[in-house]
Design a protein around this motif. Sequence first.
Motif, short mmCIF file in Angstrom:
data_model
loop_
_atom_site.label_atom_id
_atom_site.label_comp_id
_atom_site.label_asym_id
_atom_site.label_seq_id
_atom_site.Cartn_x
_atom_site.Cartn_y
_atom_site.Cartn_z
N GLY A 114 0.82 -1.21 0.00
CA GLY A 114 0.00 0.00 0.00
C GLY A 114 0.86 1.26 0.00
N VAL A 115 0.23 2.41 0.26
CA VAL A 115 0.91 3.70 0.08
C VAL A 115 1.23 4.41 1.40
N ARG A 116 0.77 3.87 2.54
CA ARG A 116 0.96 4.58 3.81
C ARG A 116 2.42 4.78 4.15
N TRP A 117 3.27 3.80 3.86
CA TRP A 117 4.70 3.93 4.17
C TRP A 117 5.32 5.08 3.39
N LEU A 118 4.84 5.30 2.17
CA LEU A 118 5.36 6.39 1.34
C LEU A 118 4.92 7.74 1.89
N GLN A 119 3.69 7.79 2.43
CA GLN A 119 3.20 9.02 3.03
C GLN A 119 3.99 9.39 4.28
N ARG A 120 4.43 8.37 5.04
CA ARG A 120 5.26 8.62 6.23
C ARG A 120 6.66 9.06 5.84
N LEU A 121 7.19 8.50 4.76
CA LEU A 121 8.53 8.82 4.30
C LEU A 121 8.60 10.23 3.71
N LEU A 122 7.54 10.63 3.01
CA LEU A 122 7.52 11.91 2.30
C LEU A 122 6.28 12.72 2.67
N PRO A 123 6.21 13.25 3.89
CA PRO A 123 5.08 14.10 4.26
C PRO A 123 5.19 15.45 3.55
N PRO A 124 4.15 16.27 3.59
CA PRO A 124 4.16 17.53 2.84
C PRO A 124 5.26 18.50 3.24
N VAL A 125 5.68 18.48 4.50
CA VAL A 125 6.73 19.42 4.91
C VAL A 125 8.05 19.10 4.20
N VAL A 126 8.27 17.83 3.89
CA VAL A 126 9.48 17.43 3.15
C VAL A 126 9.31 17.69 1.66
N VAL A 127 8.22 17.20 1.09
CA VAL A 127 8.01 17.33 -0.35
C VAL A 127 7.90 18.79 -0.77
N GLY A 128 7.09 19.57 -0.04
CA GLY A 128 6.92 20.98 -0.39
C GLY A 128 8.23 21.74 -0.35
N SER A 129 9.04 21.48 0.67
CA SER A 129 10.33 22.17 0.79
C SER A 129 11.28 21.79 -0.34
N ILE A 130 11.27 20.51 -0.72
CA ILE A 130 12.15 20.06 -1.80
C ILE A 130 11.70 20.64 -3.14
N VAL A 131 10.39 20.75 -3.36
CA VAL A 131 9.90 21.35 -4.61
C VAL A 131 10.34 22.82 -4.69
N ILE A 132 10.33 23.53 -3.56
CA ILE A 132 10.86 24.91 -3.54
C ILE A 132 12.32 24.91 -3.94
N VAL A 133 13.09 23.96 -3.42
CA VAL A 133 14.51 23.85 -3.75
C VAL A 133 14.70 23.61 -5.25
N ILE A 134 13.85 22.77 -5.84
CA ILE A 134 13.95 22.49 -7.28
C ILE A 134 13.86 23.78 -8.08
N GLY A 135 12.91 24.65 -7.71
CA GLY A 135 12.74 25.91 -8.43
C GLY A 135 13.84 26.91 -8.15
N LEU A 136 14.10 27.18 -6.87
CA LEU A 136 15.08 28.21 -6.51
C LEU A 136 16.51 27.78 -6.80
N GLY A 137 16.76 26.46 -6.75
CA GLY A 137 18.10 25.98 -7.05
C GLY A 137 18.52 26.24 -8.49
N LEU A 138 17.53 26.46 -9.36
CA LEU A 138 17.81 26.73 -10.77
C LEU A 138 17.74 28.22 -11.12
N ALA A 139 17.48 29.04 -10.11
CA ALA A 139 17.30 30.47 -10.36
C ALA A 139 18.53 31.11 -11.01
N SER A 140 19.71 30.76 -10.53
CA SER A 140 20.93 31.36 -11.09
C SER A 140 21.13 30.95 -12.55
N THR A 141 20.71 29.73 -12.90
CA THR A 141 20.80 29.28 -14.29
C THR A 141 19.91 30.13 -15.19
#
Length: 415
Positions: A114-141
Amino acid sequence: MGQQRVIDVQEKMPILQGLPLSLQHLFAMFGATVLVPFLTGLNPAVALLSSGIGTLLYIFLTKGQIPGYLGSSFAFIGPIIAVAKAQGVGAALFGCFLSGIVYILVAAIVARFGVRWLQRLLPPVVVGSIVIVIGLGLASTAVKMASENLLVAFVALGIAVAASAFFRGFLGVIPVLIGIIGGYVFAALLGVVDFTKVGQAAWFSVPLFTAPQFSWAAVWMIAPVALVTIAEHIGHLLVTENIVGRNLMEKPGLHRSLLGDGVATAVAGLIGGPPTTTYGENIGVMAITRVYSVWVIGGAAVFAIAFAFIGKLNALISSIPVAVMGGITILLFGIIASAGLRMLVESGIDYSSKRNLIISSVILVIGVGGMVVHVGSLSVESMALATFVGILLNLILPDLKEETTESGSAFKPAP
């Protein structure tokens, strides 16, 4: 006026009606799909080919029950550039292939547990922060590319912003493509576009394939990003469920959807294309047209495969000035970062909680700051390192029960 008729998921349409709808999906994904190889040094023709093949594989592996188009993933741009610069394009493609294997492994685990283990591994505080990093990490490019010709860059940016803000219906779904075309025309009027290769290119041309080459750096820098895009994939599947009115997580199942995306990504890495992901742009087209047919999506995939063999089209893409893409990516990378911020807000993350504050803070500084950790001959850089550290902090910091009950699921629908 009567309500627009819905074309269901497995319903076929007359070919003269279906072809224009397939072209709409092609245009919706085109700008973003060719932008990724343009930025990473991969071949745009192979990216088109792999997106078409990947989409057909996805439809087949999901038993024709999920209408989804797979295009180039922006999440991998930074890691691909870093690995390609250090060890070559072949090494980066090995990482792309491995990211597909990660998808397949996760699909197998989801099918079993099932998917519950994945939800525990990647809660929104982790995923949301990493998505911000994806965008801002490319800003200089983006800024560096735009600086090659600021006038051209800002015109392209302005056109894309205007299209996004003021256009409605289908045109509102393709602001990236409109911005690229508008910026390209303006650059051509200024005389800064070199059409030499376009004139020399043949109409029919076989794409230049590149084979992956084994690299430990790719294992640590590219493959882990798949964990983030898996969360994005689930969000897109939930949105698609709402649009088509079917429980796709149950039938054909999340595991089949992840498997389809994983196989498509692995195949892309093997032939020289970037990792694939389900495209929100094409989900938007379905919402506007109320046409959910996988036959229409499949038609767009066939068009993409055909376009990959048009030499003049690929030469035209290669002739787009860097500054045009720079202007477009200022908007695009900012939107990616904002999508992460929106995920945090919509998931109800409470930053009065020290736990949430610590996790986001560490992820953002490591990712945006470009931190690198060397382990012998291996290097783990920025976004991959931020992903590892974020997952680790989420697992070891206390109050996990409070986090999961108050914050909700990481897999809320994202734009």
